[in-house]
Write an enzyme that holds these catalytic residues in place. Structure first.
Site, mmCIF file in Angstrom:
data_model
loop_
_atom_site.group_PDB
_atom_site.id
_atom_site.type_symbol
_atom_site.label_atom_id
_atom_site.label_comp_id
_atom_site.label_asym_id
_atom_site.label_seq_id
_atom_site.Cartn_x
_atom_site.Cartn_y
_atom_site.Cartn_z
ATOM 1 C CE LYS A 163 41.831 37.548 41.190
ATOM 2 N NZ LYS A 163 43.077 37.842 42.013
ATOM 3 C CB SER A 200 47.977 55.815 35.332
ATOM 4 O OG SER A 200 48.756 55.816 36.506
HETATM 5 P P1 NAP Z 1 48.295 47.332 41.995
HETATM 6 O O1 NAP Z 1 49.683 46.977 41.608
HETATM 7 O O2 NAP Z 1 48.063 48.000 43.291
HETATM 8 O O3 NAP Z 1 47.696 48.203 40.813
HETATM 9 C C1 NAP Z 1 46.395 48.716 40.836
HETATM 10 C C2 NAP Z 1 46.413 50.053 40.146
HETATM 11 O O4 NAP Z 1 45.084 50.598 40.164
HETATM 12 C C3 NAP Z 1 47.288 51.076 40.864
HETATM 13 O O5 NAP Z 1 48.583 51.059 40.339
HETATM 14 C C4 NAP Z 1 46.575 52.370 40.583
HETATM 15 O O6 NAP Z 1 47.134 52.823 39.392
HETATM 16 C C5 NAP Z 1 45.151 52.023 40.202
HETATM 17 N N1 NAP Z 1 44.175 52.591 41.124
HETATM 18 C C6 NAP Z 1 43.133 53.398 40.791
HETATM 19 N N2 NAP Z 1 42.404 53.725 41.856
HETATM 20 C C7 NAP Z 1 43.002 53.131 42.899
HETATM 21 C C8 NAP Z 1 42.723 53.121 44.284
HETATM 22 N N3 NAP Z 1 41.694 53.781 44.805
HETATM 23 N N4 NAP Z 1 43.547 52.433 45.079
HETATM 24 C C9 NAP Z 1 44.619 51.763 44.582
HETATM 25 N N5 NAP Z 1 44.920 51.736 43.270
HETATM 26 C C10 NAP Z 1 44.114 52.422 42.436
HETATM 27 O O7 NAP Z 1 47.359 46.043 41.988
HETATM 28 P P2 NAP Z 1 47.473 44.781 41.023
HETATM 29 O O8 NAP Z 1 48.265 43.725 41.707
HETATM 30 O O9 NAP Z 1 47.852 45.178 39.676
HETATM 31 O O10 NAP Z 1 45.959 44.279 41.101
HETATM 32 C C11 NAP Z 1 44.929 44.919 40.380
HETATM 33 C C12 NAP Z 1 43.853 43.881 40.105
HETATM 34 O O11 NAP Z 1 44.427 42.833 39.325
HETATM 35 C C13 NAP Z 1 43.289 43.227 41.368
HETATM 36 O O12 NAP Z 1 41.914 43.018 41.213
HETATM 37 C C14 NAP Z 1 44.034 41.906 41.443
HETATM 38 O O13 NAP Z 1 43.293 40.878 42.074
HETATM 39 C C15 NAP Z 1 44.198 41.586 39.962
HETATM 40 N N6 NAP Z 1 45.323 40.678 39.687
HETATM 41 C C16 NAP Z 1 46.547 40.904 40.243
HETATM 42 C C17 NAP Z 1 47.582 39.995 40.016
HETATM 43 C C18 NAP Z 1 48.967 40.204 40.585
HETATM 44 O O14 NAP Z 1 49.867 39.369 40.320
HETATM 45 N N7 NAP Z 1 49.242 41.266 41.338
HETATM 46 C C19 NAP Z 1 47.354 38.855 39.228
HETATM 47 C C20 NAP Z 1 46.106 38.689 38.646
HETATM 48 C C21 NAP Z 1 45.105 39.610 38.889
HETATM 49 P P3 NAP Z 1 47.345 54.328 39.061
HETATM 50 O O15 NAP Z 1 48.225 54.893 40.119
HETATM 51 O O16 NAP Z 1 47.946 54.087 37.757
HETATM 52 O O17 NAP Z 1 46.005 55.000 39.002
#
Ligand code: NAP
Length: 309
Positions: free
Chosen positions: A89, A35
């Site tokens: 996904k 991260s």
């Molecule tokens: P999120 O909260 O924004 O987390 C994504 C993480 O990826 C960020 O915390 C960041 O972590 C890291 N990252 C690395 N490079 C990045 C970049 N260039 N821009 C933004 N983040 C970057 O998103 P999320 O909701 O967990 O979603 C991530 C994936 O899981 C997506 O494909 C989404 O469709 C899937 N998903 C999400 C959910 C949901 O409920 N949100 C449910 C099922 C699936 P660091 O700061 O730690 O590097």
């Protein structure tokens, strides 16, 4: 010995599902996080994959929980390190990237598991069984939720490769592509894009059957839903069967009567499946939901709407 796993991208889904489910599964041992900012209690966290590799920590596999637009290069780097891959996904922003990643993992003899969490549900399996061999002539997908509730403060969803409302919409399509006995195809779409975003906030889609037979197949995705979410899929067949998957696919009604209410353990099932794939040294990649989304963009008419706050 358990598979030593590192979780990459410590955001909402990593914390909500991946870390707890790895913790509960004796086939896996969490050894690291990757991260740029977050820390995981009890295991070392590295700023990027190169730092994890340089640490010489023993790792068997990684779970990539970053947004799709940045996954390909990370996945290739992890594969080059000899690590197997589980990816969230949507797997990648384009079909081209997914096919390239699949070929890369195959060449390097690494397991690639592209997950579709909404498919892991007994009601969905039952719907698939009921539809086997039948002629589907009706489909109505209604997938509406509040973007601010489900993606609080996330900027990537509005950027190219962020999918917009197709990020949840692809969950519905992952169910549709699993349960329908034959593939369907995008026919036309209206795609509503906020003036200050690159990705849609709403979409209205018409699909068609591959054989040209008349059918009423549609989907509506909307991220402006203020009341509780609606995640429903209705399917009808020529011989009069009516299925209604409600609540994200967890409740199945057959001809108006409840047939099953599934208790959701999607990510527990995903990690159980990953362990089996690792043991068998087999990959699992189904591009069909991503292909449908891609085709909607190919055929859709974009309409500019109110900026999103
Ligand atoms: P999120 O909260 O924004 O987390 C994504 C993480 O990826 C960020 O915390 C960041 O972590 C890291 N990252 C690395 N490079 C990045 C970049 N260039 N821009 C933004 N983040 C970057 O998103 P999320 O909701 O967990 O979603 C991530 C994936 O899981 C997506 O494909 C989404 O469709 C899937 N998903 C999400 C959910 C949901 O409920 N949100 C449910 C099922 C699936 P660091 O700061 O730690 O590097």
């Amino acid at each position: 010995m358990p598979y030593r796993i590192a979780v990459v991208g410590i955001g909402k889904i990593a914390r909500d599902q991946h870390l707890p489910c790895i913790g509960k599964n004796r086939n896996f041992a969490l050894v690291a996080g990757v991260s740029r900012s977050a820390r995981i209690e009890g295991v070392p966290t590295f700023e990027n994959l190169s730092a994890l590799k340089a640490s010489k920590l023993k790792v068997d596999c990684v779970a990539l929980c970053t947004p799709p637009a940045v996954r390909l290069a990370m996945a290739r780097e992890a594969t080059d390190c000899g690590w197997h891959l589980l990816i969230e996904k949507p797997p990648t922003p384009t079909v081209g990237e997914l096919l390239a990643l699949e070929a890369y993992a195959r060449r390097k003899k690494r397991v690639l598991y592209a997950t579709w969490h909404s498919r892991y549900n007994k009601s969905v399996d039952m719907a698939k069984t009921r539809l086997k061999g039948r002629h589907v002539d009706f489909l109505r997908v209604t997938w509406k939720e509040d973007v601010h509730k489900w993606h609080p403060g996330q900027a990537w969803i509005w950027q190219p490769g962020g999918f917009g409302v197709f990020d949840p919409g692809i969950n519905a399509l992952s169910i549709v592509t699993k349960i329908l006995p034959e593939p369907i195809f995008a026919e036309s779409a209206t795609i509503e894009v906020p003036a200050n975003a690159a990705t849609p906030i709403g979409a209205d889609i018409r699909f068609k059957r591959g054989d040209g037979a008349p059918a009423n197949l549609s989907a509506v995705f909307d991220w402006r839903q203020k009341a509780s979410e609606i995640w429903e899929i209705e399917v009808g067949t020529r011989d009069g069967l009516r299925l209604h998957l409600k609540n994200g696919g967890s409740i199945l009604e057959v001809n108006g009567k409840t047939a099953h209410k599934a208790v959701l353990h999607e990510y527990e099932d995903i990690y159980a499946r990953f362990a089996r794939l690792l043991k068998a040294r087999k990959s699992e990649v189904d591009p069909s939901p991503l292909q449908l989304v891609s085709d909607c963009f190919m055929l859709g008419k974009p309409v500019v709407v109110e900026p999103v706050s």
